[in-house]
Design an enzyme around this catalytic site. Structure first.
Site: not given
Lengths: 139, 139
Positions: A8, A81, A130
């Site tokens: 994502h 992010h 991440e």
């Protein structure tokens, strides 16, 4: 370590409801999940699906939310992010540290229910990355 | 209009070579394409594949590159835009305008060889959004 899927893109927003309206009414996104709170992380989350990935809308939750600082610098919101999947989060964390990258904290359970770590943007060309252990049963 | 796949995430960088090293050596990306110049757009581009999407590394090309301003605000680089696929770029441009969003310029050929438009971040929650006509023969 080898990164897998782009799971994502995290988008910080001062209002998840307002952002949902943009993705639904302006861009025509058809699959928008129910928002939910993650109090330990200080965030409220809403996933918007694309056929191959997801947008993660992130709103601050509580006074100590880590998102307040980002929104102070970007009041309208913005890209926060990128999240890539990895097969083993502890191996990924050890690999990042061995290569000299700053890992923020220890692995903890993220918004998808599997453990995640974050790599400091100073070590990734200004991008907060991440790494998320691939959810079991997916892909 | 309905957005389709998240085609890529655009990442601005002062050095594509340095960014390639990060994605290859730190994150372990295995499919990194040859960089190439797009002089009319004032950018040098390099695609890094993930199994489901792409990272588009963007370096300024020439003195008038639109990336210089971004790097002045973000010297280390950072997330520059998101690109979603749409079936028809002219229909998408008309739809965005009809809904009051600011479309930057007319459709033009983008880095994938199909026409693209950009929607101003002020209308998309602080996120610069590229809409790209789905490449023929893909998906």
């Amino acid at each position: 370590m080898t990164i897998g899927r782009l799971n994502h893109v995290g988008i910080a927003t001062p209002s998840i409801e307002a952002s949902i309206a943009l993705y639904r009414d302006l861009l025509g996104a058809t699959k928008i999940h129910e928002p939910f709170d993650l109090p330990p992380q200080g965030v409220r989350i809403c996933f918007v699906d694309t056929p191959n990935s997801q947008i993660e809308l992130i709103e601050p939750y509580g006074e100590n939310s880590p998102i307040h600082g980002f929104l102070a610098r970007n009041p309208a919101g913005g890209q926060h992010h990128l999240c890539f999947e990895v097969p083993d989060i502890h191996a990924a964390a050890a690999d990042m540290k061995a290569k000299g990258a700053k890992v923020l904290g220890e692995p903890r359970i993220g918004a998808h229910g599997t453990p995640v770590i974050f790599v400091h943007p100073k070590d990734m060309g200004g991008v907060l990355v991440e790494l998320m252990e691939t959810p079991l049963g997916e892909h």
